[in-house]
Motif scaffolding. Structure first.
Motif, mmCIF file in Angstrom:
data_model
loop_
_atom_site.group_PDB
_atom_site.id
_atom_site.type_symbol
_atom_site.label_atom_id
_atom_site.label_comp_id
_atom_site.label_asym_id
_atom_site.label_seq_id
_atom_site.Cartn_x
_atom_site.Cartn_y
_atom_site.Cartn_z
ATOM 1 N N ALA A 174 -17.606 -0.659 -0.710
ATOM 2 C CA ALA A 174 -16.283 -0.104 -0.405
ATOM 3 C C ALA A 174 -16.404 0.830 0.789
ATOM 4 N N SER B 21 0.837 -1.192 0.000
ATOM 5 C CA SER B 21 0.000 0.000 0.000
ATOM 6 C C SER B 21 0.874 1.245 0.000
ATOM 7 N N THR C 63 -6.451 -0.648 -4.524
ATOM 8 C CA THR C 63 -7.883 -0.699 -4.236
ATOM 9 C C THR C 63 -8.631 0.403 -5.000
ATOM 10 N N ILE D 85 -10.870 -7.543 -0.060
ATOM 11 C CA ILE D 85 -9.543 -6.997 -0.345
ATOM 12 C C ILE D 85 -9.268 -5.863 0.638
ATOM 13 N N ILE E 215 -12.539 -3.464 0.369
ATOM 14 C CA ILE E 215 -13.557 -3.701 -0.656
ATOM 15 C C ILE E 215 -14.069 -5.123 -0.466
#
Length: 529
Positions: free
Chosen positions: A126, A10, A221, A102, A190
């Protein structure tokens, strides 16, 4: 079962460079959550949460970081960059028969928030953070006059490049894709139903071929939601509400996040979530205000939802017996008992949701014996009216009783049959847009045309009626007019205690007739829309 994919690469928060040895970002495997039981690492805690969803999580990480992730367990797939991240994710989800969840591997999140996201009714959802509007700021021009932009605003270190509205994601931007008036940031998590897995794999591979267009702040994402929205997948949105979620990057913000985390009452959020949000007026204000605490007390003492259902049935039969005495004291006692029968009818579902104890038998018992209790009370009232001698031979009261039973049976039939038919109805597809188109205006135009075409005729009337529900008095009036079980039991308790069974049955027949007519009209209109 849920397939969990953790993203170990990330990007860091915009505007800062997380420190680390040799300029390397600090990994979630190195971030200790010292205030939590066992002082796990951020990644270790997340692994445990992911495993609880029923499958071994997959972590996608850079080759140089893979060893650190493997040390703490889980399956690790090595990836050299964003394009490879997308390819790896596509390979992981393409043939799955499970739902897909996810999340960035540096997430600190409540168990209850994971539960609420993964159990949401939406097929895709989300977690977002909405922009806070300054009340003193001047009103922006209409969105029709706004130009698409590469969002430069930042929310909690994340780019504000998402347009959310009407309960879903409208458009998503990147450093390449422009968005018309972005008003939110995608936090990371998500959840997708398994039927969207093939679409997810397809867009991930197409986005991988466009990786050279994206910037270092573009998150996987964020790219996935962009691709899904442009493929016509409806992505629902929700905020953190009364729960906690934060991405961790450094020991400093980990310590700060732990302090914030400790300030949240997760158990209270879980308890509040055990109460159905769509309950009627009487249930909301005269039962659920305290029944949730009975549910927590019962759950902590090991009582099951089925046992609570039996208690509710017991109170319902006692109520019917009290009504059958034909005395004023019996009618008052019956009114009190039917109220508590309904209280425990609410408690059994709240225990199931709070304790996560669901079963086919419990659902069947609850639905079946709700009707059994209600009809037993009708019979008890009719017997009591006959025994009292106030209504001659009681034939008129029995006629009213049978009419009330017939009306409720018809209404239940309408509800269940329409619900079953509506679940088989295919949703109207959303517009799509090629991923290479940088400007989101074609998508917005198509959405506007779709909205206008659906706001005419019967559908337009239904839209207006839906909008009217935004006003609280109208909202509760619509809840009450359908005569839900809480209002029915309240009507029985009050009219029987203060008047007599004939007044009770007249109330049930008149209100039930209005409810059946309203329900049937609505079902017909929605079928034609």
């Amino acid at each position: 079962m849920t397939l969990v994919v953790l993203l170990g690469s990330s990007p860091g928060p915009i505007g800062s460079q997380p420190p680390g040895s040799g300029g390397r970002p600090v990994l979630p495997t190195d971030l200790k959550l010292t205030s939590l039981p066992g002082a796990p690492t951020a990644y270790g805690r997340l692994l445990g949460q992911a495993t609880s969803l029923g499958s071994q999580p997959i972590t996608i990480a850079r080759p140089g970081d893979a060893a650190a992730y493997r040390e703490q367990g889980g399956r690790v797939v090595e990836s050299a960059g964003v394009a490879e991240d997308l390819w790896a994710l596509a390979d992981a989800v393409e043939h799955t028969t499970d739902n897909v969840f996810i999340m960035p591997a540096n997430s600190l999140i409540h168990d209850e928030l994971i539960y609420q996201i993964t159990k949401a009714k939406r097929a895709a959802i989300a977690l977002i953070l909405r922009e806070e509007r300054d009340e003193n700021a001047p009103e922006p021009p209409p969105i029709e006059e706004a130009e698409p932009e590469i969002g430069r605003q930042v929310l909690e270190g994340l780019p504000q490049r998402t347009r959310a509205g009407r309960g879903r994601v409208i458009s998503v931007g990147t450093s390449y894709h422009a968005v018309t008036r972005p008003n939110a940031a995608l936090l990371g998590p998500i959840h997708l139903h398994q039927r969207h897995a093939a679409v997810l794999a397809e867009v991930a591979r197409e986005l991988a071929g466009m990786a050279h267009l994206f910037g270092p702040e573009d998150d996987v994402t964020e790219l996935l939601v962009l691709g899904l929205v442009r493929r016509g997948v409806s992505i629902g949105v929700r905020g953190r509400r009364d729960l906690f979620y934060r991405r961790l990057h450094t020991p400093q913000d980990t310590a700060e996040a732990e302090r914030e985390f400790a300030g949240f009452d997760e158990d209270r959020a879980r308890l509040d979530n055990a109460v159905k949000g769509a309950d009627g007026f009487f249930t909301t204000f005269f039962v659920s205000t305290y029944s949730r605490f009975i549910a927590r007390w019962a759950a902590r003492r090991g009582l099951t939802p089925n046992q609570i259902t039996l208690i509710s049935i017991f109170f319902g039969l006692l109520s019917a017996g009290a009504f059958a005495t034909g005395t004023r004291a019996g009618w008052i006692a019956g009114g009190v008992l039917i109220y508590f029968a309904f209280v425990f009818d609410c408690v059994d579902g709240q225990v199931a949701r709070y304790a996560r104890k669901f079963g086919v038998l419990g659902a069947w018992l609850d639905a079946t014996f709700d009707r059994f209790k209600e009809y037993a009370v009708f019979v008890g009232l009719a017997v009591g009216a006959t025994v009292s001698g106030q209504f001659g031979d009681g034939e008129g009261v029995w006629t009213l009783a049978l009419t009330a039973i017939g009306l409720q049976s018809v209404k239940h039939l309408l509800d269940f049959s329409f619900g079953a038919a509506n679940r088989r109805r295919a949703p109207v597809p959303l517009p799509t847009l090629d991923l290479h188109v940088a400007d989101d205006r074609p998508l917005r135009t198509a959405l506007e045309e779709r909205r206008n075409s659906r706001n005419t005729g019967v559908r337009g009337l239904l839209k207006l009626w839906t909008k009217a529900g935004k006003f609280r008095p109208m909202h509760w009036a619509r809840k009450m007019i359908v005569f839900p079980i809480g209002e029915r039991f309240a009507a029985i308790a009050i009219t029987a205690a203060f008047f007599d069974p004939r007044v009770t049955f007249l109330t049930l027949v008149i209100w039930g007739g209005v409810a059946a007519t309203y329900t049937l009209t609505g079902r017909i209109l929605r079928s034609l829309a």
